[in-house]
Design an enzyme around this catalytic site. Structure first.
Site, PDB file in Angstrom:
ATOM      1  N   SER A 101      20.557 -47.820  -2.730  1.00  0.00           N
ATOM      2  CA  SER A 101      20.899 -48.362  -3.956  1.00  0.00           C
ATOM      3  C   SER A 101      21.828 -46.644  -3.561  1.00  0.00           C
ATOM      4  CB  SER A 101      20.817 -49.067  -4.276  1.00  0.00           C
ATOM      5  OG  SER A 101      21.701 -48.544  -5.586  1.00  0.00           O
ATOM      6  N   HIS A 118      22.801 -50.263   0.497  1.00  0.00           N
ATOM      7  CA  HIS A 118      22.786 -51.155  -0.762  1.00  0.00           C
ATOM      8  C   HIS A 118      24.064 -49.998  -1.819  1.00  0.00           C
ATOM      9  CE1 HIS A 118      21.491 -54.005  -3.448  1.00  0.00           C
ATOM     10  NE2 HIS A 118      21.773 -53.790  -4.192  1.00  0.00           N
ATOM     11  N   ASP A 146      25.936 -51.755  -4.583  1.00  0.00           N
ATOM     12  CA  ASP A 146      26.381 -52.168  -6.355  1.00  0.00           C
ATOM     13  C   ASP A 146      27.173 -52.406  -7.021  1.00  0.00           C
ATOM     14  OD1 ASP A 146      23.442 -53.420  -6.571  1.00  0.00           O
ATOM     15  OD2 ASP A 146      23.051 -51.020  -6.593  1.00  0.00           O
ATOM     16  N   MET A 152      29.584 -53.232 -10.255  1.00  0.00           N
ATOM     17  CA  MET A 152      28.741 -54.002 -11.684  1.00  0.00           C
ATOM     18  C   MET A 152      30.212 -53.598 -12.741  1.00  0.00           C
ATOM     19  SD  MET A 152      25.448 -51.885 -12.892  1.00  0.00           S
ATOM     20  CE  MET A 152      23.815 -52.019 -11.163  1.00  0.00           C
ATOM     21  N   HIS A 156      26.254 -55.878  -3.628  1.00  0.00           N
ATOM     22  CA  HIS A 156      25.188 -56.642  -4.440  1.00  0.00           C
ATOM     23  C   HIS A 156      26.630 -57.106  -5.735  1.00  0.00           C
ATOM     24  CE1 HIS A 156      22.019 -57.182  -7.536  1.00  0.00           C
ATOM     25  NE2 HIS A 156      22.720 -57.695  -7.439  1.00  0.00           N
ATOM     26  N   MET A 162      27.582 -57.377  -9.252  1.00  0.00           N
ATOM     27  CA  MET A 162      27.299 -58.278 -10.458  1.00  0.00           C
ATOM     28  C   MET A 162      28.455 -58.233 -11.600  1.00  0.00           C
ATOM     29  SD  MET A 162      23.511 -55.861 -10.446  1.00  0.00           S
ATOM     30  CE  MET A 162      24.650 -54.422  -9.251  1.00  0.00           C
ATOM     31  N   MET A 185      15.543 -59.229  -7.522  1.00  0.00           N
ATOM     32  CA  MET A 185      15.873 -58.735  -8.596  1.00  0.00           C
ATOM     33  C   MET A 185      14.445 -58.457  -9.773  1.00  0.00           C
ATOM     34  SD  MET A 185      19.152 -57.363  -9.060  1.00  0.00           S
ATOM     35  CE  MET A 185      18.652 -56.275  -9.940  1.00  0.00           C
ATOM     36  N   PHE A 244      21.347 -51.523 -14.128  1.00  0.00           N
ATOM     37  CA  PHE A 244      20.929 -49.762 -13.804  1.00  0.00           C
ATOM     38  C   PHE A 244      20.043 -50.129 -13.084  1.00  0.00           C
ATOM     39  CE2 PHE A 244      22.448 -51.686 -18.366  1.00  0.00           C
ATOM     40  CZ  PHE A 244      23.247 -50.473 -18.784  1.00  0.00           C
ATOM     41  N   GLY A 245      19.905 -48.586 -11.969  1.00  0.00           N
ATOM     42  CA  GLY A 245      18.818 -47.826 -11.522  1.00  0.00           C
ATOM     43  C   GLY A 245      17.821 -46.918 -12.418  1.00  0.00           C
ATOM     44  N   GLY A 246      16.683 -46.996 -11.781  1.00  0.00           N
ATOM     45  CA  GLY A 246      15.615 -46.283 -12.268  1.00  0.00           C
ATOM     46  C   GLY A 246      15.173 -46.963 -13.738  1.00  0.00           C
ATOM     47  N   ASP A 267      14.866 -55.718  -5.159  1.00  0.00           N
ATOM     48  CA  ASP A 267      15.422 -54.695  -5.812  1.00  0.00           C
ATOM     49  C   ASP A 267      15.460 -54.530  -6.807  1.00  0.00           C
ATOM     50  OD1 ASP A 267      17.803 -53.217  -6.421  1.00  0.00           O
ATOM     51  OD2 ASP A 267      19.386 -55.025  -6.044  1.00  0.00           O
ATOM     52  N   GLY A 268      15.182 -53.501  -7.429  1.00  0.00           N
ATOM     53  CA  GLY A 268      15.029 -52.613  -8.645  1.00  0.00           C
ATOM     54  C   GLY A 268      13.337 -52.340  -8.798  1.00  0.00           C
ATOM     55  N   GLY A 269      13.009 -50.352  -8.598  1.00  0.00           N
ATOM     56  CA  GLY A 269      11.463 -50.538  -9.528  1.00  0.00           C
ATOM     57  C   GLY A 269      10.441 -49.820  -7.762  1.00  0.00           C
TER      58      GLY A 269
END
Ligand code: DX5
Ligand code: ZN
Length: 228
Positions: free
Chosen positions: A9, A34, A36, A38, A68, A70, A139, A145-147, A181-183
């Site tokens: 991402s 990827h 993102d 937003m 993606h 959002m 998700m 947010f990332g991270g 997607d995420g973590g």
């Protein structure tokens, strides 16, 4: 295409050097970019739009770009991203007034449609839509947010969607990718693959590591060990 796709991402990349960062991730054996998007409306953060997607294409990036969205509303940006060189375009069903129409629009514009499900979005979102999709994006954090930390209940959801995709598989000529997607990290990617995912977004895990090839190789090894 490969059985398991790694999708870094760009959210966690160094935006001042975005073209080089994306090339470095692809040279490190990533499969998909990827991207993102937003809008500070559907999610409480603001990122990049179609101009940046087009700039990556002009910079020579020819790998699939996995947009993606959002954003709300969705449809106008679908036109812009299709023209900007997107490969996949995913959106959140809550953000579109007419989900079936948006899926059809993405397909008609020559892109591969995906539906993105938030942690609390029920699987009913896939009723009447799954057979029209090329991608289901689960998700495993709340979007924006990332991270963030991986939400463990996502694993059950991935397994349930895998069963639905496989049930459809017998009649569907097309492949439907199941993306998480995420973590996602080297440490948990194996169990995510075992739950049934075959496409993995990783932002901070790749772009905040000091050795992209090593991190991506570790991810691939952990997937291979888990699904063996
Ligand atoms: C979050 C984005 C993710 C994000 C993931 O809303 O959709 O793609 O970049 O970042 P990590 O991998 O750091 O959780
Ligand atoms: Zn994303």
């Amino acid at each position: 295409m490969r059985d398991y796709l790694i999708a870094p991402s760009i959210l966690s990349a160094d935006f001042a050097r975005l073209g080089e960062e994306v090339k470095a991730a692809l040279d490190a054996d990533a499969d998909v970019v990827h991207f993102d998007v937003m809008d500070n409306h559907y999610v409480p953060n603001l990122t990049v739009g179609p101009l940046v997607c087009e700039a990556l294409r002009k910079h020579g990036i020819d790998a699939p770009i996995d947009v993606h969205l959002m954003v709300r509303p969705v449809d106008r940006l679908v036109h812009d991203f299709a023209a900007a060189g997107a490969t996949f375009i995913s959106f959140h069903p809550e953000a579109s007034e007419h989900v079936d129409r948006t899926i059809g629009l993405i397909r008609d514009l020559g892109c591969r449609p995906g539906l993105a499900l938030n942690p609390a979005t029920p699987l009913e979102a896939l009723d009447y839509t799954l057979d029209k999709l090329d991608l289901v994006l689960v998700m495993s954090v709340n979007p924006g947010f990332g991270g963030q930390a991986f939400i463990d209940s996502s694993l059950q959801k991935v397994s349930a969607i895998r069963a639905r995709i496989d049930a459809l598989g017998a009649t569907s000529a097309r492949e439907i990718r199941l993306e998480v997607d995420g973590g996602v990290k080297p440490a948990n990617i194996g169990e995510i693959a075992r739950a049934g995912a075959d496409m993995f977004v990783a932002g901070s895990a790749i772009f905040h590591s000091d050795d992209y090839p090593r991190t991506i190789a570790e991810m691939r090894n952990n997937i291979a060990a888990a699904v063996r």
